[in-house]
Enzyme design. Structure first.
Site, PDB file in Angstrom:
ATOM      1  N   LYS A 116      52.198  74.570  58.576  1.00  0.00           N
ATOM      2  CA  LYS A 116      52.316  75.978  58.941  1.00  0.00           C
ATOM      3  C   LYS A 116      53.566  76.602  58.331  1.00  0.00           C
ATOM      4  O   LYS A 116      53.570  77.770  57.945  1.00  0.00           O
ATOM      5  CB  LYS A 116      52.318  76.124  60.461  1.00  0.00           C
ATOM      6  CG  LYS A 116      50.974  75.833  61.118  1.00  0.00           C
ATOM      7  CD  LYS A 116      51.041  76.045  62.595  1.00  0.00           C
ATOM      8  CE  LYS A 116      49.660  75.959  63.242  1.00  0.00           C
ATOM      9  NZ  LYS A 116      49.029  74.651  63.083  1.00  0.00           N
ATOM     10  N   ARG A 292      38.765  74.607  56.856  1.00  0.00           N
ATOM     11  CA  ARG A 292      37.532  73.938  57.268  1.00  0.00           C
ATOM     12  C   ARG A 292      36.621  74.964  57.926  1.00  0.00           C
ATOM     13  O   ARG A 292      37.001  76.121  58.110  1.00  0.00           O
ATOM     14  CB  ARG A 292      37.845  72.820  58.259  1.00  0.00           C
ATOM     15  CG  ARG A 292      38.640  73.319  59.473  1.00  0.00           C
ATOM     16  CD  ARG A 292      38.850  72.252  60.508  1.00  0.00           C
ATOM     17  NE  ARG A 292      39.820  72.623  61.524  1.00  0.00           N
ATOM     18  CZ  ARG A 292      39.581  73.392  62.570  1.00  0.00           C
ATOM     19  NH1 ARG A 292      38.376  73.911  62.730  1.00  0.00           N
ATOM     20  NH2 ARG A 292      40.526  73.670  63.450  1.00  0.00           N
TER      21      ARG A 292
END
Length: 666
Positions: A116, A292
């Site tokens: 992140k 994903r």
């Protein structure tokens, strides 16, 4: 197009991929652990191979073993689903090295977005707006505490490699920072193998809006509009919907352009989700990119008419995107509810057990306008069947319930009706909570933000109410019907015949909060029921497939009663009541349970022991921390007292109901 793929996952996503592959004529190979030998995804695939013990790290996280199985079975590609290895760059590299196609983005894109901190630095360069925070490598607790002080409280601690709400803590004050950081890091290392965290300003009343993006190997990229995922508990999504309520065309396009810029910055390929935190004023900030397919992708499929798993297979095989941006449009409104084995009234604790009965709403489809596929009004994506066990090893999701309506109001009505048709016996579920949530004023009026559940505790967790007389009547009727069917002599005949006076018996039912006695007087044609000051005649006028129709006083009452031993599950007027029948003969010799001991609320592992024998503690003081299903649960003192003995140490596995310590109240 591939001829055979391996699905490196389990549960509903494995079933979902198998179904889409079958429609394309692609054969599938399932992998399974000891716990999933008889799982639904194993039955749906063309082949199935055992890969290891129940624990994920010894089975579904064994990338080497999965690649070995793919090569041995002749699969050309591996679909990772979501979770497990889906965002593992090393696994994507290993697939490529073995000559297998990883049905997902390039490993370089996974790495770029997997941290992140690094992703936010990259997004800053790409001009995507960011929330103020610290995303650097210095993880010294004192330094991070200083950064939080600089940013200003409240702050959000977030695992850099995290996802799914795990490894996240809201810190309200500097004094609480270090304890929250330690807990966050423990959960992060357990869930992701990386305890690095970032610190961000926590925005009050934000919305969580995400954009579905898709890119192909030809360099084209589209966005399939947005999903609002603001309704969360423990930072995990509970309800999702598409499109986002109140979204203007200008804001949608701005967020879509920002999402595509994020994808292009890492040369993305395949399905991805760019998540934004959005203020009520319309401003938005990049949170993260999930490299994903997302759990909530069905709501996007419902409003666009596209099969995103089919898109994944086509793009991974080298085909261009099936639609251009101009060919995509929004049709109607969709909602998704995550049906979990958990107890919302007990802090959403996971529930472990067997699905003794599983009744679901009827799936409904209809034809859609030109360019869209056959559409569903009600759809259920599930990886379990009746008789399956929900184990402590994996996420306790039972199913995803997805509904469509021509507008949001229609979708809300459809969801409420579908939830009222769900029947789960054998473990706790969140269905009643979801129904209250969908019907709440806050959600139905689209007053959305990530604090909706916490802000509406009174409406969503109402105080227990007395069991309605009609519900007790249904339970009594089911019991009396069972007596009638099991009668073997005149004394147990349903008429209750006695020589001089009518038979009268007291049936005692208990829920979690109270005991209810019903006095049953046997009559020649039916029974007379008395409960407190209420009394009514009872006749069973219909009985089929657990559905009872009663003439109850002046009313006609209908309901479904499912019996699980001495537990009676009564479904009536959209409500589910669980009643325990206290059979005095069956329990006459039982002794009272030993007191003074705290027990484990679920199977799990001890990750922290905060007290020692001899310690005096106040009511509510944290004493042990357990981990179950990768979530931490703190065991607190039920009253002020003294710890006499601690029975487990850090790292020990405990079963549900196991005594954790002996404790003497003050």
């Amino acid at each position: 197009m591939f001829t055979k793929i391996l699905i490196a996952n389990r549960g509903e996503i494995a079933c979902r991929v198998a179904a889409s592959a079958r429609r394309l004529g692609v054969k599938t190979v399932a992998v399974y652990s000891d716990a999933d030998a008889h799982a639904r995804h194993v039955a749906l695939c063309d082949e199935a191979v055992h890969i290891g013990p129940a624990e994920a790290k010894a089975s579904y996280l064994r990338g080497d073993r999965i690649i070995e199985v793919a090569l041995a079975t002749g699969a050309q590609a591996i679909h990772p689903g979501y979770g497990f290895l889906s965002e593992n760059a090393g696994f994507a590299d290993a697939c490529a090295a073995a000559g297998l196609v990883f049905i997902g983005p390039p490993a370089s894109a996974i790495r770029a977005m997997g941290s992140k901190s690094a992703a936010k630095a990259l997004m800053e360069t790409a001009g995507v707006p960011l929330v103020p925070g610290y995303h650097g490598d210095n993880q010294e607790p004192g330094f991070l505490n200083d950064q939080a002080d600089r940013i200003g409280y409240p702050v959000l601690l977030k695992a850099s490699a995290g996802g799914g709400g795990k490894g996240m803590r809201i810190v309200e004050a500097s004094a609480d920072f270090k304890a929250a950081l330690a807990s966050c890091k423990r959960e992060a290392i357990s869930s992701f193998g990386d305890d690095k965290v970032l610190v961000e300003k926590y925005l009050s009343a934000p919305r969580h809006i995400e954009i579905q993006v898709f890119a192909d190997t030809q360099g084209d990229c589209v966005f399939l509009f947005e999903r609002d995922c603001s309704v969360q508990r423990r930072h995990q999504k509970v309800l999702e919907e598409a499109p986002a309520p109140g979204m203007t065309l200008e804001r949608r396009n701005a967020m879509g352009e920002a999402a595509m810029a994020a994808a292009k910055a890492v040369n993305y390929v395949g399905a991805g989700t760019v998540e934004f935190i959005a203020n009520q004023d319309g401003s938005f900030y990049f949170m993260e990119m999930n490299t994903r397919l997302q759990v909530e992708h069905p709501v996007t499929e419902m409003i666009t008419g596209q099969d995103l798993v089919e898109w994944q297979l086509r793009v991974a095989s080298g085909e261009p995107l099936p639609r251009t941006q101009e060919q995509l449009s929004i049709y109607g409104h969709a909602l998704e509810a995550r049906i979990y084995a958990e107890n919302p009234e007990k802090g959403f604790l996971p529930s472990i057990g067997t699905l003794r009965h599983l009744g679901t709403p009827t799936a409904i489809s209809f034809a859609t306008p030109t360019g869209m596929k056959t559409h569903s009004v009600t759809r259920i994506d599930s990886g379990v069947r009746e008789g399956d066990a929900i184990s402590p090893f994996y996420d306790p999701m039972i199913a995803k319930l997805i509904v469509w309506g021509k507008d949001r109001d229609a979708a809300l009505r459809q969801m409420s009706e579908a939830l009222s048709q769900y029947r789960i016996v054998g473990l706790s579920s969140n269905i009643a909570f979801l129904k209250r949530l969908v019907e709440s004023e806050a959600f139905s009026s689209a007053t959305l933000d990530t604090g909706l559940i916490e802000r509406n505790q009174a409406a969503l967790f109402p105080p227990p109410q007395a069991v309605p007389f009609a519900v007790l009547a249904l339970a009594c009727a089911a019991l009396l019907q069972d007596d009638r069917q099991g009668a073997t002599d005149p004394w147990s005949d349903s008429s209750g015949w006695r020589m001089n006076v009518p038979l009268q018996r007291t049936l005692r039912f208990a829920d979690e909060d109270r005991v209810s006695d019903v006095v049953v007087t046997y009559r020649q044609h039916g029974w007379q029921l008395a409960h407190g000051a209420d009394s009514a005649a009872l006749q069973i006028t219909g009985h089929a497939d657990n559905l009872l129709t009663l003439q109850f006083g002046e009313r006609t009452v209908r309901g479904t009663v499912l019996r699980d031993g001495e537990h009676f599950h009564v479904y009536q007027d959209g409500l589910h009541s669980t009643l325990l029948w206290n059979d005095p003969l069956a329990h006459s010799g039982e002794a009272e349970a030993e007191g003074g001991r705290l027990t484990a609320p679920m199977p799990g592992k001890i990750v922290a022991v905060l007290i020692a024998a001899g310690d005096a503690v106040e009511k509510g003081a944290p004493m042990l921390i357990m981990e179950a299903m990768k979530m931490e649960h703190t065991i607190t003192a039920p009253a002020s007292g003294v710890v006499e003995q601690v029975l487990y140490a850090v790292g020990d596995q405990v079963s549900e109901g196991a005594p954790l310590m002996s404790f003497k109240t003050a």
